[in-house]
Design a protein around this motif. Structure first.
Motif, PDB file in Angstrom:
ATOM      1  N   GLY A 159       0.785  -1.224   0.000  1.00 25.35           N
ATOM      2  CA  GLY A 159       0.000   0.000   0.000  1.00 25.35           C
ATOM      3  C   GLY A 159       0.820   1.279   0.000  1.00 25.35           C
ATOM      4  O   GLY A 159       0.334   2.343   0.379  1.00 25.35           O
ATOM      5  N   VAL A 197      -6.137   4.049   6.607  1.00 18.93           N
ATOM      6  CA  VAL A 197      -6.095   2.621   6.266  1.00 18.93           C
ATOM      7  C   VAL A 197      -6.100   1.736   7.508  1.00 18.93           C
ATOM      8  O   VAL A 197      -5.983   0.515   7.390  1.00 18.93           O
ATOM      9  N   PRO A 260      -4.670  -2.998   3.899  1.00 14.68           N
ATOM     10  CA  PRO A 260      -3.820  -2.668   2.748  1.00 14.68           C
ATOM     11  C   PRO A 260      -2.327  -2.741   3.060  1.00 14.68           C
ATOM     12  O   PRO A 260      -1.507  -2.716   2.148  1.00 14.68           O
TER      13      PRO A 260
END
Length: 320
Positions: A159, A197, A260
């Motif tokens: 990510g 995230v 992620p």
């Protein structure tokens, strides 16, 4: 405010605790706390290991959940973060000189605090970077730790703008040229909930942000090149079959499927090689399972309840 631990209006310090400091490798002050269960009979002690950039305060809710179940909780802030000693002139840079320093701090915590001052049996519950350290140390912990729960263990760095391989190459090069204290990204404290995230829970996100705003000395910025170099080398080492085969501690791996940072494919690959490990996926959750929305967090806590022996029947079967 506690003398050592810090409260905010919606995050009070759990009661019945002792807190202090022990001296880690190189003389670094390591902040720790032990929280006793209000239950008359202790069912054991959870050694709670945090992720990068976290602090004891972030886990008050989880600590209360565990002590309500009859478990004591022993935890500490990793060197370079939280209320432990910082390692660079700029205290916001997330740094470590060697991954083995984290392992040394864990060993000293077990020997100086957990073994003499808490209750058997001992379990590890670890998140992200803390789970990576636990995996690395697990072959040496078999005689002390009965079971481990690893939530989103830090076994990949996805990510990002660059690939993990590119990050590793740059981090290694920077460290080689004595630039290991440099960071690759700009320090941006106070990022908004939107687009984060880590968690889908707005309330817990705001609570954790308030901790850092009220007590900014607990906050941490981006990691240094040296930190990245050491972490990525450890990830490669502990993911090898020969290392995983040496781990005999029964282990539960909790996999948030919408993480992620550590993709589910990485943890599924780990589970296929990890004989002592069992994988449970928590569908829809992001990286920080213990900070997630109730519908995800409850699944993680239920998995811990089912896995960590606590009932009289379990103690009888295990002979504890």
């Amino acid at each position: 405010m506690d003398d050592i631990l810090y409260a905010t209006p919606d995050n009070p310090v759990p009661g019945n605790h002792v807190a202090g400091f022990f001296e880690g490798k190189g003389g670094v002050k390591i902040r720790y706390a032990v929280f006793r269960s209000p239950m008359p009979e202790a069912k054991g002690t959870v050694v709670l290991l945090q992720g990068r950039s976290e602090s004891i305060e972030k886990y008050f809710e989880t600590i209360n959940d565990l002590t309500a179940r009859g478990l004591w909780v022993a935890t500490f802030d990793w060197r370079g973060q939280g209320g432990s000693g910082r390692l660079l002139r700029d205290p916001r840079r997330g740094h470590v000189a060697r991954f083995s320093d984290y392992e040394s701090d864990l060993k000293q915590f077990l020997e100086q605090v957990v073994l003499p001052d808490t209750r058997l049996p001992f379990f590890i519950v670890a998140h992200s970077m803390g789970a990576l350290v636990a995996l690395s140390q697990a072959p040496e912990l078999e005689s002390r730790i009965d079971r481990m729960v690893l939530a989103a263990p830090f076994l990949a760095l996805a990510g990002q703008v660059m690939s993990q391989r590119s990050i590793s190459m740059i981090a290694n090069t920077a460290s080689f040229f004595q630039l290991g204290g440099r960071t690759f990204s700009r320090d941006a404290p106070g990022l908004p909930f939107e687009g984060n995230v880590l968690t889908s829970d707005r309330r817990r996100f705001a609570r954790n942000r308030a901790i850092c705003e009220t007590e900014p000395q607990l906050a941490l910025g981006p990691p240094t090149a040296r930190w990245l170099k050491e972490m990525l080398a450890a990830i490669t080492r502990v993911s090898r079959q020969d290392h995983l085969t040496r781990i005999r501690i029964p282990t539960l791996v909790l996999c948030p499927t919408l993480d992620p940072i550590v993709p589910r494919t990485v943890l599924n690959a780990l589970a296929r090689k990890f004989r002592a490990g069992r994988l449970i996926e928590i569908d829809g959750a992001r990286h920080e399972l213990f900070q997630e929305a109730d519908r995800y967090r409850a699944q993680a806590m239920a998995a811990i309840d089912a896995f960590i022996p606590g009932s009289q029947a379990e103690r009888t079967v295990l002979g504890a």
